[in-house]
Design a protein around this motif. Structure first.
Motif, PDB file in Angstrom:
ATOM      1  N   GLN A  11       0.824  -1.212   0.000  1.00 42.52           N
ATOM      2  CA  GLN A  11       0.000   0.000   0.000  1.00 42.52           C
ATOM      3  C   GLN A  11       0.863   1.270   0.000  1.00 42.52           C
ATOM      4  O   GLN A  11       0.545   2.230  -0.704  1.00 42.52           O
ATOM      5  N   GLN A  12       1.978   1.268   0.723  1.00 42.40           N
ATOM      6  CA  GLN A  12       2.835   2.456   0.748  1.00 42.40           C
ATOM      7  C   GLN A  12       3.469   2.725  -0.608  1.00 42.40           C
ATOM      8  O   GLN A  12       3.609   3.867  -1.020  1.00 42.40           O
ATOM      9  N   LYS A  13       3.849   1.648  -1.322  1.00 39.61           N
ATOM     10  CA  LYS A  13       4.396   1.822  -2.677  1.00 39.61           C
ATOM     11  C   LYS A  13       3.328   2.390  -3.599  1.00 39.61           C
ATOM     12  O   LYS A  13       3.614   3.218  -4.466  1.00 39.61           O
ATOM     13  N   LEU A  14       2.098   1.925  -3.416  1.00 42.33           N
ATOM     14  CA  LEU A  14       0.982   2.404  -4.217  1.00 42.33           C
ATOM     15  C   LEU A  14       0.736   3.893  -3.948  1.00 42.33           C
ATOM     16  O   LEU A  14       0.576   4.686  -4.881  1.00 42.33           O
ATOM     17  N   VAL A  15       0.734   4.270  -2.672  1.00 43.35           N
ATOM     18  CA  VAL A  15       0.550   5.677  -2.299  1.00 43.35           C
ATOM     19  C   VAL A  15       1.636   6.534  -2.946  1.00 43.35           C
ATOM     20  O   VAL A  15       1.349   7.572  -3.549  1.00 43.35           O
ATOM     21  N   GLN A  16       2.871   6.078  -2.862  1.00 47.22           N
ATOM     22  CA  GLN A  16       3.988   6.824  -3.438  1.00 47.22           C
ATOM     23  C   GLN A  16       3.834   6.979  -4.951  1.00 47.22           C
ATOM     24  O   GLN A  16       4.038   8.063  -5.503  1.00 47.22           O
ATOM     25  N   ALA A  17       3.438   5.901  -5.619  1.00 49.62           N
ATOM     26  CA  ALA A  17       3.244   5.947  -7.070  1.00 49.62           C
ATOM     27  C   ALA A  17       2.131   6.934  -7.433  1.00 49.62           C
ATOM     28  O   ALA A  17       2.254   7.705  -8.396  1.00 49.62           O
ATOM     29  N   TRP A  18       1.053   6.918  -6.663  1.00 52.70           N
ATOM     30  CA  TRP A  18      -0.044   7.852  -6.914  1.00 52.70           C
ATOM     31  C   TRP A  18       0.401   9.294  -6.661  1.00 52.70           C
ATOM     32  O   TRP A  18       0.045  10.204  -7.407  1.00 52.70           O
ATOM     33  N   GLN A  19       1.190   9.507  -5.606  1.00 54.15           N
ATOM     34  CA  GLN A  19       1.666  10.859  -5.293  1.00 54.15           C
ATOM     35  C   GLN A  19       2.512  11.414  -6.431  1.00 54.15           C
ATOM     36  O   GLN A  19       2.474  12.605  -6.711  1.00 54.15           O
ATOM     37  N   GLU A  20       3.268  10.536  -7.081  1.00 58.14           N
ATOM     38  CA  GLU A  20       4.118  10.977  -8.186  1.00 58.14           C
ATOM     39  C   GLU A  20       3.341  11.156  -9.491  1.00 58.14           C
ATOM     40  O   GLU A  20       3.633  12.048 -10.283  1.00 58.14           O
ATOM     41  N   THR A  21       2.351  10.297  -9.724  1.00 58.97           N
ATOM     42  CA  THR A  21       1.651  10.260 -11.008  1.00 58.97           C
ATOM     43  C   THR A  21       0.458  11.210 -11.087  1.00 58.97           C
ATOM     44  O   THR A  21       0.235  11.838 -12.128  1.00 58.97           O
ATOM     45  N   LEU A  22      -0.306  11.321 -10.030  1.00 59.83           N
ATOM     46  CA  LEU A  22      -1.536  12.118 -10.073  1.00 59.83           C
ATOM     47  C   LEU A  22      -1.307  13.570 -10.499  1.00 59.83           C
ATOM     48  O   LEU A  22      -2.043  14.073 -11.353  1.00 59.83           O
ATOM     49  N   PRO A  23      -0.286  14.264  -9.975  1.00 56.17           N
ATOM     50  CA  PRO A  23      -0.093  15.661 -10.425  1.00 56.17           C
ATOM     51  C   PRO A  23       0.156  15.779 -11.932  1.00 56.17           C
ATOM     52  O   PRO A  23      -0.164  16.801 -12.534  1.00 56.17           O
ATOM     53  N   ARG A  24       0.697  14.724 -12.537  1.00 57.30           N
ATOM     54  CA  ARG A  24       0.967  14.775 -13.980  1.00 57.30           C
ATOM     55  C   ARG A  24      -0.300  14.628 -14.821  1.00 57.30           C
ATOM     56  O   ARG A  24      -0.336  15.074 -15.959  1.00 57.30           O
ATOM     57  N   VAL A  25      -1.338  13.976 -14.293  1.00 53.47           N
ATOM     58  CA  VAL A  25      -2.568  13.797 -15.076  1.00 53.47           C
ATOM     59  C   VAL A  25      -3.626  14.853 -14.747  1.00 53.47           C
ATOM     60  O   VAL A  25      -4.604  14.984 -15.456  1.00 53.47           O
ATOM     61  N   MET A  26      -3.391  15.612 -13.679  1.00 51.49           N
ATOM     62  CA  MET A  26      -4.371  16.632 -13.277  1.00 51.49           C
ATOM     63  C   MET A  26      -4.088  17.978 -13.920  1.00 51.49           C
ATOM     64  O   MET A  26      -3.041  18.202 -14.477  1.00 51.49           O
ATOM     65  N   ASN A  27      -5.044  18.885 -13.746  1.00 52.77           N
ATOM     66  CA  ASN A  27      -4.837  20.278 -14.153  1.00 52.77           C
ATOM     67  C   ASN A  27      -3.745  20.847 -13.258  1.00 52.77           C
ATOM     68  O   ASN A  27      -3.826  20.745 -12.037  1.00 52.77           O
ATOM     69  N   SER A  28      -2.752  21.473 -13.874  1.00 53.97           N
ATOM     70  CA  SER A  28      -1.550  21.843 -13.131  1.00 53.97           C
ATOM     71  C   SER A  28      -1.740  22.701 -11.879  1.00 53.97           C
ATOM     72  O   SER A  28      -1.050  22.462 -10.908  1.00 53.97           O
ATOM     73  N   PRO A  29      -2.626  23.696 -11.844  1.00 47.76           N
ATOM     74  CA  PRO A  29      -2.676  24.497 -10.612  1.00 47.76           C
ATOM     75  C   PRO A  29      -3.338  23.771  -9.429  1.00 47.76           C
ATOM     76  O   PRO A  29      -3.144  24.168  -8.288  1.00 47.76           O
ATOM     77  N   ASP A  30      -4.114  22.723  -9.700  1.00 46.45           N
ATOM     78  CA  ASP A  30      -4.753  21.984  -8.612  1.00 46.45           C
ATOM     79  C   ASP A  30      -3.709  21.175  -7.856  1.00 46.45           C
ATOM     80  O   ASP A  30      -2.755  20.677  -8.439  1.00 46.45           O
ATOM     81  N   ARG A  31      -3.899  21.054  -6.547  1.00 49.73           N
ATOM     82  CA  ARG A  31      -2.983  20.266  -5.724  1.00 49.73           C
ATOM     83  C   ARG A  31      -3.698  19.015  -5.227  1.00 49.73           C
ATOM     84  O   ARG A  31      -4.901  19.024  -5.011  1.00 49.73           O
ATOM     85  N   SER A  32      -2.920  17.950  -5.035  1.00 49.44           N
ATOM     86  CA  SER A  32      -3.527  16.720  -4.530  1.00 49.44           C
ATOM     87  C   SER A  32      -2.687  16.127  -3.409  1.00 49.44           C
ATOM     88  O   SER A  32      -1.478  16.333  -3.345  1.00 49.44           O
ATOM     89  N   GLU A  33      -3.359  15.421  -2.520  1.00 44.12           N
ATOM     90  CA  GLU A  33      -2.704  14.670  -1.452  1.00 44.12           C
ATOM     91  C   GLU A  33      -3.213  13.245  -1.550  1.00 44.12           C
ATOM     92  O   GLU A  33      -4.416  13.023  -1.704  1.00 44.12           O
ATOM     93  N   VAL A  34      -2.310  12.287  -1.442  1.00 46.17           N
ATOM     94  CA  VAL A  34      -2.706  10.877  -1.489  1.00 46.17           C
ATOM     95  C   VAL A  34      -2.217  10.225  -0.208  1.00 46.17           C
ATOM     96  O   VAL A  34      -1.053  10.361   0.167  1.00 46.17           O
ATOM     97  N   LYS A  35      -3.134   9.524   0.463  1.00 50.23           N
ATOM     98  CA  LYS A  35      -2.785   8.826   1.699  1.00 50.23           C
ATOM     99  C   LYS A  35      -3.348   7.410   1.640  1.00 50.23           C
ATOM    100  O   LYS A  35      -4.303   7.142   0.923  1.00 50.23           O
ATOM    101  N   ALA A  36      -2.754   6.550   2.446  1.00 46.14           N
ATOM    102  CA  ALA A  36      -3.281   5.189   2.573  1.00 46.14           C
ATOM    103  C   ALA A  36      -4.591   5.245   3.349  1.00 46.14           C
ATOM    104  O   ALA A  36      -4.745   6.060   4.258  1.00 46.14           O
ATOM    105  N   ASP A  37      -5.532   4.394   2.977  1.00 42.34           N
ATOM    106  CA  ASP A  37      -6.761   4.250   3.750  1.00 42.34           C
ATOM    107  C   ASP A  37      -6.430   3.262   4.864  1.00 42.34           C
ATOM    108  O   ASP A  37      -6.153   2.095   4.607  1.00 42.34           O
ATOM    109  N   GLU A  38      -6.455   3.723   6.091  1.00 44.67           N
ATOM    110  CA  GLU A  38      -6.063   2.888   7.234  1.00 44.67           C
ATOM    111  C   GLU A  38      -6.979   1.672   7.396  1.00 44.67           C
ATOM    112  O   GLU A  38      -6.543   0.637   7.873  1.00 44.67           O
ATOM    113  N   ALA A  39      -8.227   1.803   6.987  1.00 45.12           N
ATOM    114  CA  ALA A  39      -9.200   0.733   7.200  1.00 45.12           C
ATOM    115  C   ALA A  39      -9.215  -0.304   6.081  1.00 45.12           C
ATOM    116  O   ALA A  39      -9.771  -1.386   6.250  1.00 45.12           O
TER     117      ALA A  39
END
Length: 115
Positions: A11-39
């Motif tokens: 899950q941590q590798k997945l979170v890291q991959a999403w943190q790196e990839t999501l900003p590249r597919v989104m509209n540039s001025p928008d910001r994103s945070e990706v976290k693991a779902d604890e549950a």
């Protein structure tokens, strides 16, 4: 016996991959945070801070149905740190846009998740 198409990534590798990839597919001025779902180890929590003066913040739950497909749920929308009704047109439009970006991010990570 485990399904062959199950998500098999830390899950941590997945979170890291999403943190790196999501900003590249989104509209540039928008910001994103990706976290693991604890549950749920198959899920991520994604918060998107919409750029501009609206001060909108969208919370999504992204769950891997299998190694390729994600289910995206809108959990909450806030404006100036207050939950708002997500049925207005602007919020609906932004929500659809962000859901599309989340699916694009999952697609971009197929090589990693579909190992």
């Amino acid at each position: 016996m485990a399904k062959s198409d199950e998500l098999r990534i830390d899950q941590q590798k997945l979170v890291q991959a999403w943190q790196e990839t999501l900003p590249r597919v989104m509209n540039s001025p928008d910001r994103s945070e990706v976290k693991a779902d604890e549950a749920d180890e198959r899920s991520l929590r994604v918060t998107i801070h919409a750029a501009g003066h609206q001060m909108y913040e969208f919370d999504f739950k992204v769950t891997y149905v299998d190694s390729r497909e994600v289910k995206v749920e809108l959990v909450d929308v806030e404006k100036d740190n207050v939950s708002i009704d997500e049925r207005n047109d602007i919020v609906q439009q932004l929500t659809q846009d962000y859901i599309r970006h989340l699916h694009e991010c999952a697609q971009a990570l197929h090589q990693l998740t579909h190992a």
